[in-house]
Design an enzyme around this catalytic site. Sequence first.
Site, PDB file in Angstrom:
ATOM      1  N   PRO A  80       0.698  -1.209  -0.109  1.00 20.64           N
ATOM      2  CA  PRO A  80      -0.103   0.116   0.113  1.00 20.64           C
ATOM      3  C   PRO A  80       0.798   1.252  -0.138  1.00 20.64           C
ATOM      4  O   PRO A  80       1.621   1.516   0.906  1.00 20.64           O
ATOM      5  CB  PRO A  80      -0.811  -0.052   1.259  1.00 20.64           C
ATOM      6  N   ASP A 139       5.915   2.268   1.629  1.00 19.55           N
ATOM      7  CA  ASP A 139       5.280   0.931   1.853  1.00 19.55           C
ATOM      8  C   ASP A 139       4.366   1.250   3.147  1.00 19.55           C
ATOM      9  O   ASP A 139       5.358   1.239   4.255  1.00 19.55           O
ATOM     10  CB  ASP A 139       6.227  -0.163   1.728  1.00 19.55           C
ATOM     11  N   HIS A 140       3.160   1.659   3.195  1.00 19.28           N
ATOM     12  CA  HIS A 140       2.552   1.899   4.418  1.00 19.28           C
ATOM     13  C   HIS A 140       2.640   0.584   5.698  1.00 19.28           C
ATOM     14  O   HIS A 140       2.369   0.735   6.773  1.00 19.28           O
ATOM     15  CB  HIS A 140       1.147   2.283   4.470  1.00 19.28           C
ATOM     16  N   ARG A 141       3.049  -0.476   4.976  1.00 18.83           N
ATOM     17  CA  ARG A 141       2.803  -1.897   6.088  1.00 18.83           C
ATOM     18  C   ARG A 141       4.100  -1.476   6.811  1.00 18.83           C
ATOM     19  O   ARG A 141       4.114  -2.041   7.840  1.00 18.83           O
ATOM     20  CB  ARG A 141       3.223  -2.863   5.392  1.00 18.83           C
ATOM     21  N   VAL A 142       5.164  -0.685   6.350  1.00 15.31           N
ATOM     22  CA  VAL A 142       6.776  -0.533   7.256  1.00 15.31           C
ATOM     23  C   VAL A 142       6.494   1.083   7.591  1.00 15.31           C
ATOM     24  O   VAL A 142       6.752   1.080   8.973  1.00 15.31           O
ATOM     25  CB  VAL A 142       7.479  -0.863   6.316  1.00 15.31           C
TER      26      VAL A 142
END
Lengths: 401, 457
Positions: free
Chosen positions: B255, B429-432
Amino acid sequence: MGAAQLPSTEFEDTDVGGALIEGIAPVDNLVQLLGPDGKLRHDEKFSPYLARLTPEKLRSFYSDMATVRRFDQEATALQRQGELALWVPLTGQEAAQIGSGQATEPQDYIFPTYREHGVALTRGVDLSQLLKLFRGISNAGWNPKDTNFHLYSLVLAVQTLHAVGYAMGIQRDQATDAAMKPAAVVAYFGDGASSEGDVHESMVFAASYQAPVVFFCQNNHWAISVPFEVQSRIPLVNRASGYGFPGIRVDGNDVLAVHAVSQWALDHARSGHGPVLIEAFTYRLGAHTTADDPTKYRLAAEEEKWRAKDPLVRLEKYLRAENLADDAFFSSVKDDGDELAAYVRKTTLAMTVPDIRSSFANVYAQAHPLVAEELAWFENYAASFAETGTGSAAGNETGAP
Amino acid sequence: MSALNTFNLPDVGEGLTEAEIVSWKVKLGDVVAINDVLVEIETAKSIVELPSPYAGIVAQLLVDEGQTVDVGTAIIRIGSEADASAAPVGGPVSAHSSEPSAAAAVEGHRPLVGSGPRADAVKRRPRRTSTAVPPSPVPPSPVPPSPVTPLSERATEAPAARVLAKPPVRKAAKDLGINLSDVSPTGLRGEITKKDLLSYQDQRTAEQDGAGTFWQSAPERGPDAAADQRISRIQVKGVRKATAKAMVLSAFSAPHVSIFVDVDASRTMEFVKRLKTSRDFEGIKVSPLLILSKAVIWAAARNPSVNATWTGDEIIVKHFMNLGIAAATPRGLMVPNIKDAQDLSLKELAVALNDLASTARAGKTQPAQMAGGSLTITNIGALGIDTGTPIINPGEVAIVAFGTVKLKPWVLDGEVIPRWITTLGGSFDHRVVDGDLSARFMADVASIMEEPALLLE
């Protein structure tokens, strides 16, 4: 006397103007004494000049033209073999050069372009010496004072100014020395040079001072790749009347007519009547120089038309028809040409690079401190190479022209 | 020892450097006289017949028809008739071994043109001889002529390191703005010919040139082209295919969140200017990208999560920076990276950037150079673009887009003045990388661009 007052020929334009270009006024005043068919034409004013020519003289016209053509071939070959940096062929223009050159007297002074090999021959210049310039080892190979044949000018049209200045000098010498032989100057140039400003200026001065100069223009139809019709909207000879001196258009491939017209013009100039313009209507059969390729800008058909008017062929026809020369004559001319070619080749290959000190020596007539200083600097410079040198393969510092 | 005379190709037209042997007019064993036509050559100016400078028997023809050779190359050897039977006939002849005897045969005489140095030789006339041998006893050309070498052999001899091209080709390349190392050479000696250059240029401009007729018809491609002339089909393969796969993988698994910041890069521009004139950086290309690279490395150390990989069940934070630089290459988009960029000095980084760019432009980037990247910069400013939303290189979690740097009105201390402004874009990367982290990272990068001196802290 203006151009319009000069006698016209009774022949059709097409006799000599077969390659005339559309858009240029017809050649109506073209002097011709010997047609391409080898037969004489009558000209009220100039035919009488023929009577003065001995058979020896007529044969010498032929042998000179054949000799210089053979020389031209040899020099071209030497260039193709890497022995000359450049060569300027004259083939096709022999009659214009031999006819006019033979009309000059020893006291006359000639200013050539870079193509006047035929004129050089008539002035007694050793033809092999012409090649020194083209081999790049000298600014000239001959002393102009020996033959009154000036150095070749590579700068287009500049010699016309020199010629007029020289002619004005003759006028002044004559004013102080009544015993001096009447002399004239011939300024050679071409149709391309006629577009240069220098030619205009020289003609203005020549007319103003009535200088004893004959402007001899070999209109060979091509200024490198620029055709004549681009150079002038009118026959070149018509320009003379604008400056106020006579102009004569002559068949430049007719050695008899060129000789007659040149004699008339030189007499005119020597006797104090001022300048004359001769337009010798001729054709450069070969390339402008060995660095040029005429097939890129003109058609073979045009060259063929002019080959039919070859100056040597028509004189040979005439000499044979009149029993003035036989096979033995023509074969000896050929042998002499081959002999000259061999001599020229041998001489050229043996030419040595002159010591550069001779260049310093000829800057001023007398010793000059600045030249001495520069020579000393140069010697120092040259010596600096010797110290580090291996001395094997290279370097002509002391010899470069 | 033979009495062979060698005829070197002369310059027949004031400053020519080469000519093609069009056709031989003599064959081995022919007896020739001086001025007999030997060969027809074509130069840049004209087709010319060369007459023989020697009389004798044709002993060797050293250049094949159709071959183009430099002025000064030995093209034919002619023996005197007496020696003709003893003379070696035909076959390749080592230029080295026969040159001395040939030279001896013409001792004291070298042609005026054709024996001199090449027109493009920059070698100084090093020394002088004790005797001035007329007219032009210059050193032999540095490359021994080997016109009889088979073509295949010659191709393998072509030096790979240096791009070969004649001066007019170099000039044309410069005029067209083409890097010669991008062009595939087809010349006999591996040199780039004018034709190579022009076909490269044609290819490069084909699309722009086709713009005028683009809407009229599509070029035929494939058997079903007749069915619809109004579309063109391009096979997806190679780099295009790999790029597509990577982008889909990245865009639809990570994302993306993109943020932007406008930066007054005037001090960066001043710094770059100083570096360009500094002796230390002599010969090294310096651009604002160097400062940005340094800034990204510096900011990543302060915000380590941007230099990481998402694996699904863990986040791998890397204590090294393999800094990727996105590059448009002849083969397509490539992202080679500079390994351990964190260890490089400013100067080393500059050199590394130059190497990376020139290798990529030449289409010579190796797979290893693209593997293991940790964070990427895409220099879209080089194309005049202000900013964009870059897609993260798969396996990484951050990418920085460097927009164009240009003079813009800027408010400083309440006054509008022209400053060098750029826009930095970043995708994360919004996961990180959460919003605050990405913002801090971008602000740190921006601070260096505003004041490069902070790098010293």
